[in-house]
Design an enzyme around this catalytic site. Structure first.
Site, PDB file in Angstrom:
ATOM      1  N   GLN B 124      -1.741  -8.305   4.572  1.00 44.59           N
ATOM      2  CA  GLN B 124      -0.479  -8.689   5.185  1.00 44.59           C
ATOM      3  C   GLN B 124      -0.014  -7.627   6.168  1.00 44.59           C
ATOM      4  O   GLN B 124       0.204  -6.482   5.779  1.00 44.59           O
ATOM      5  CB  GLN B 124       0.546  -8.834   4.049  1.00 44.59           C
ATOM      6  N   GLY B 125       0.107  -7.995   7.437  1.00 43.20           N
ATOM      7  CA  GLY B 125       0.525  -7.032   8.457  1.00 43.20           C
ATOM      8  C   GLY B 125       1.958  -7.263   8.906  1.00 43.20           C
ATOM      9  O   GLY B 125       2.188  -7.857   9.951  1.00 43.20           O
ATOM     10  N   SER B 127       4.815  -4.624   7.987  1.00 45.34           N
ATOM     11  CA  SER B 127       5.527  -3.360   8.242  1.00 45.34           C
ATOM     12  C   SER B 127       4.924  -2.582   9.397  1.00 45.34           C
ATOM     13  O   SER B 127       3.742  -2.718   9.704  1.00 45.34           O
ATOM     14  CB  SER B 127       5.486  -2.478   6.991  1.00 45.34           C
ATOM     15  N   SER B 160      -1.925  -3.367   2.642  1.00 44.36           N
ATOM     16  CA  SER B 160      -2.688  -3.131   1.413  1.00 44.36           C
ATOM     17  C   SER B 160      -4.111  -3.644   1.534  1.00 44.36           C
ATOM     18  O   SER B 160      -4.336  -4.790   1.892  1.00 44.36           O
ATOM     19  CB  SER B 160      -2.009  -3.813   0.225  1.00 44.36           C
ATOM     20  N   GLU B 243       6.939 -13.338  -2.745  1.00 43.23           N
ATOM     21  CA  GLU B 243       6.352 -12.059  -3.133  1.00 43.23           C
ATOM     22  C   GLU B 243       7.268 -11.292  -4.090  1.00 43.23           C
ATOM     23  O   GLU B 243       6.828 -10.402  -4.796  1.00 43.23           O
ATOM     24  CB  GLU B 243       6.135 -11.239  -1.861  1.00 43.23           C
TER      25      GLU B 243
END
Lengths: 326, 382
Positions: B124-125, B127, B160, B243
């Protein structure tokens, strides 16, 4: 109950509560108590758990107890309408020996308001407005009926508590499974009323934070106040989830699982409801510290409620035991 | 919030599923993790094995590779894994929900089955170095060319396990002028695309879970955009809402297992525990079981038609409370991890300190509750 029917009953109770709520501690008088109890009795809620199968699920009763807790009410919904009828129902499923003499029993607790251990002393009839007798469940599941005596002092100004005779007449015995159900049900119903109280009081303090201005703006616009109310909301949501799930477990799961869920709920409520009311009182500021304001009626209810049936210390010790040894 | 009775599921139906799952587990034990095998590689093997038994994506419709059951069924599987000490279900629920809601029919049919089966591993991109919890500060920019494709430049952080992933759910600004909630778009970025550099970042617990992602003139096709231009903000909100629920992240089973370990340790050392530690363990058990009840209530509310929204900030704060108190207590039960070689508990303890930072800090969650749930007035930022 069908969904529509439940909504109808809940709305009836809501309307009753709005009409008979105590606006301040000075409203708590003998005559107003009697009038309120008579009006509650007319709603006929004591039949909800008296029959087998019951007319209402535990989940529904828990929601009604939440509703009752939202307003400062002196009426005995828990003791006479929900707890004692359920006890009689469970007794009928177990070993009923003798008839109960009273028409409107409530429940008796040990003098410290907890579930009794083997040598419980100084029994009290708890939540006894409108009651004529009290049923006591001994530590080993034996059930006795007790005479009501003089009013007993309690910090919860709304709750009717009287002394109960030391000697009781045996009326039967709960089977071990029924005893677990009884304890779970009592924990869930008492916890639910406290959840309703905490939710309502936090809601009132949120409304107040919108209206009350300091430094030229509503205090609810200050982040310090916002975060305090957010934390209180988290606590209210946590104890709501725990009690509603525990109520559902009583309707759907084994008595053992239901009792664990009920203990978890009461442990959470014991701390969360009190913390949430503290947060609300901080937001109300000075006015909440006065006799006239309802804040202390809520605080008294949750403070004493946290000690009723099982304290946090009682519960945490039990819940710290490994699954296999319980 | 509903104040009528909730359906927490049919216990018999769920019990049947539990029974079937146990029978399957008996024939498909947990794979061995050879020394030196990175955790994500091991988890990926476990993911594939679970998928082969039909235990992934239970609540995803059948045409997209799932089983068309409810979230309560997925919960039951998650519970059972925890009870067995097995790693949790793969953490893809939040990605799947974002695709289900915002993806085109073509994207759902192409991407979801491969996501569920583990053929594609996603990261997941969201931040960035300059925009953590504050997505509005995002500076990665996807410039739309007249030919229709995009050229992306920027940097992502805290991605992550990007070094083990093939695809990234990327957020980038597609309009420099408009406000954040209207100017961000979502893309599927293949990490082997020219111009993408992944650099692992060592965390306080020693792990290399987190990565930096550098994007230099990366070309993305229009068909790789999820939803319309500007849908990135609501998509991100949906993703983080899912999430933040402990069920969707699969954390519950991990907590449950550690609590039972603490209880057993306390039981064995009866009488020799430091003051108050037993009740602290009880408190952790309460936190955990409240979290289970809360996650089930959320799931039941969702099944009753409520979509995930700002109340997920409550879920996140409750999860943070449970996790941080649990690992603080665990370190007191196993103090040898502090003055010895360390161990799993110490590593997880460090990870738990991040719980109040990742997925939106605790302060951000409180702001969301205050403004969006309680409707408190906007005021000075101080």
């Amino acid at each position: 109950m069908e969904r529509d029917e439940f909504t109808l009953v809940r709305d009836m109770l809501r309307a009753f509560a709005t009409r008979f709520r105590s606006g301040s501690a000075d409203d708590v008088k003998a005559q107003t108590r009697t009038d309120a109890q008579r009006a509650l009795d007319e709603l006929g809620l004591s039949g909800l758990r008296r029959t087998s199968p019951p007319a209402a699920t535990v989940q529904e009763c828990a929601l009604l107890a939440e509703e009752h807790g939202r307003q400062p009410l002196t009426t005995s919904l828990l003791g006479t309408a929900l707890l004692a009828p359920e006890l009689l129902r469970l007794l009928d499923l177990g070993e009923r020996a003798e008839p109960v003499h009273g028409d409107r029993p409530t429940v008796a607790l040990a003098g410290d308001l907890r579930f009794p251990d083997r040598d419980a002393v100084g029994l009290v009839a708890w939540d006894c407005d409108g009651a004529d007798t009290a049923l006591f469940v001994h530590a080993e599941g034996r059930v006795t009926e007790h005479e009501l005596g003089a009013p007993a002092p309690t910090a919860d100004l709304l709750r009717g508590v009287r002394r109960a005779s030391a000697e009781g007449r045996p009326v039967g015995r709960l089977t071990p499974g029924a005893h677990q159900c009884w304890q779970a049900y009592a924990l869930v119903v008492v916890a639910s009323e406290l959840v309703g109280a905490a939710r309502s009081f936090v809601g009132q303090s949120v409304d107040y934070a919108r209206e009350r201005h300091q430094y030229g703006q509503p205090i609810g616009s200050f982040q310090a106040v916002q975060h305090q109310l957010a934390d209180a909301t988290v606590l209210v949501e946590a104890c709501t989830s725990a009690t509603r799930y525990a109520a559902w477990c009583l309707d759907s799961e084994t008595p053992g699982r239901a009792l664990t869920a009920a203990r978890v709920a009461k442990a959470e409520v014991n701390s969360a409801a009190v913390e949430a009311v503290y947060a609300g009182m901080q937001v109300f500021g000075g006015i909440a510290q006065t006799w006239e304001h309802v804040a202390h009626l809520y605080l008294r209810r949750v403070l004493v409620g946290a000690a009723v049936l099982a304290t946090t210390a009682d519960l945490l010790t039990v819940l710290a035991a490994p699954e296999a040894t319980r | 919030m509903t104040d009528t009775p909730l359906d927490f599921g049919d216990p018999e139906d769920l019990e049947r599923l539990r029974h079937d799952f146990r029978a399957w587990l008996a024939g498909h034990p947990l794979p061995e993790r050879p020394p030196g095998e990175p955790l994500p590689v091991f988890l990926h093997r476990w993911h594939r094995r679970l998928y082969s038994g039909g235990w992934v994506g239970l609540d995803v419709p059948e045409q997209y590779g799932g089983r068309g059951l409810t979230a309560l069924h997925q919960v039951t599987v998650s519970d059972e894994l925890g009870a067995r000490g097995a790693p949790g279900v793969p953490r893809i629920g939040y990605l799947a929900h974002a695709l289900l809601r915002f993806g085109s029919e073509e994207q759902r049919r192409r991407l979801l089955p491969r996501m569920l089966s583990g053929d594609d591993v996603w990261c997941q991109g969201f931040s960035e170095p300059g925009a953590g919890s504050d997505l509005a500060g995002m500076s990665t920019y996807a410039e739309r060319r007249p030919e229709g494709h995009y050229i992306v430049n920027g940097q992502k952080l805290w991605t992550s396990y990007a070094q083990y992933s093939g695809l990234c759910l990327l957020l980038a600004r597609t309009d420099r002028a408009a406000p954040a909630h209207a100017s961000i778009s979502a893309f599927v970025l293949p990490l082997d695309r020219p111009g993408v550099t992944v650099r692992p970042l060592r965390a306080a617990n020693g792990d290399d879970e987190f990565c930096e992602l550098f994007l230099d003139d990366v070309r993305l096709e229009e068909s790789e955009r999820i939803g319309a231009e500007g849908d990135g903000w609501p998509l991100a909100m949906t993703t983080v809402a899912y999430e933040r629920n402990a069920l969707d992240t699969g954390h519950l089973s991990k907590y449950g297992l550690l609590i039972e370990r603490l209880r057993r340790a306390a039981h064995e050392r009866r009488g020799t525990l430091p003051d108050g530690l037993l009740s602290d363990i009880g408190r952790c058990a309460v936190d955990y079981q409240v979290l289970v009840a809360h996650a089930r209530r959320r799931t039941a509310e969702r099944l009753a038609g409520q979509s995930a929204g700002p109340e997920s900030s409550v879920d996140k704060l409750l999860m943070t409370r449970a996790e941080q108190r649990l690992y603080e207590t665990a370190l007191r039960v196993f103090p040898e991890e502090l003055y010895g070689e360390g161990g799993e508990v110490l590593g997880d303890y460090f990870y738990s300190r991040a719980a109040s930072v990742y997925g939106g800090t605790s302060q951000i969650q409180r702001n969301i509750i205050a403004k969006r749930l309680l409707g408190l007035p906007v005021g000075p930022r101080a």
